[in-house]
Design a protein around this motif. Structure first.
Motif, short mmCIF file in Angstrom:
data_model
loop_
_atom_site.label_atom_id
_atom_site.label_comp_id
_atom_site.label_asym_id
_atom_site.label_seq_id
_atom_site.Cartn_x
_atom_site.Cartn_y
_atom_site.Cartn_z
N GLN A 1 0.83 -1.20 0.00
CA GLN A 1 0.00 0.00 0.00
C GLN A 1 0.87 1.26 0.00
O GLN A 1 2.02 1.23 0.43
CB GLN A 1 -0.91 0.03 1.24
N GLN A 3 0.70 5.48 0.83
CA GLN A 3 -0.02 6.59 1.44
C GLN A 3 0.51 7.90 0.86
O GLN A 3 1.72 8.06 0.67
CB GLN A 3 0.16 6.61 2.97
N ASP A 108 -3.51 4.47 -9.10
CA ASP A 108 -3.96 3.44 -8.17
C ASP A 108 -4.19 3.94 -6.76
O ASP A 108 -4.98 3.35 -6.01
CB ASP A 108 -2.92 2.31 -8.12
N TYR A 109 -3.46 4.97 -6.36
CA TYR A 109 -3.53 5.47 -4.99
C TYR A 109 -3.82 6.96 -5.02
O TYR A 109 -3.36 7.69 -5.90
CB TYR A 109 -2.20 5.21 -4.26
#
Length: 120
Positions: A1, A3, A108-109
């Motif tokens: 992941q 951030q 994607d993020y």
């Protein structure tokens, strides 16, 4: 992941400048491009500018010559220098990261967004 945390938004008069920053953390090695999107009230989110790990950039026609995207620390941080701001630049600006080698995504993020308001 991954951030993403944006900073640098605010209120500025037309013709002024702002610099947005986005710091990435987490699985940074998976990121191959980062970009900035914006969403004005009542409008769809649009790509403002993107940059790949290799330094290839892409900007929307509406900001060319006024906005510059850059990166530092091999895509750990990305900036958006905004000059000659116009009221139509008002909106929420989102930082985004992509696993693709493309400045135009898909992304994607996403960060949480930072408000930019340009007064006339």
């Amino acid at each position: 992941q991954v951030q993403l945390v944006e900073s640098g938004g605010g209120l500025v008069q037309a013709g002024g400048s702002l610099r947005l920053s986005c710091a990435a953390s987490g699985s940074i090695s998976s990121i191959n491009a980062m970009g900035w999107y914006r969403q004005a009230p009542g409008k769809q989110r649009e790509l403002v500018a993107g940059i790949t790990r290799g330094g290839i950039t892409k900007s929307a026609d509406s900001v060319k010559g006024r906005f510059t995207i850059s990166r530092a620390n091999a895509l750990n941080t990305v900036y958006l220098q905004m000059n000659s701001l116009k009221p139509e630049d008002t909106g929420v600006y989102y930082c985004a990261a992509s696993r693709q080698w493309s400045a135009v995504g898909p992304y994607d993020y996403w960060g949480q967004g930072t408000q930019v308001t340009v007064s006339s």
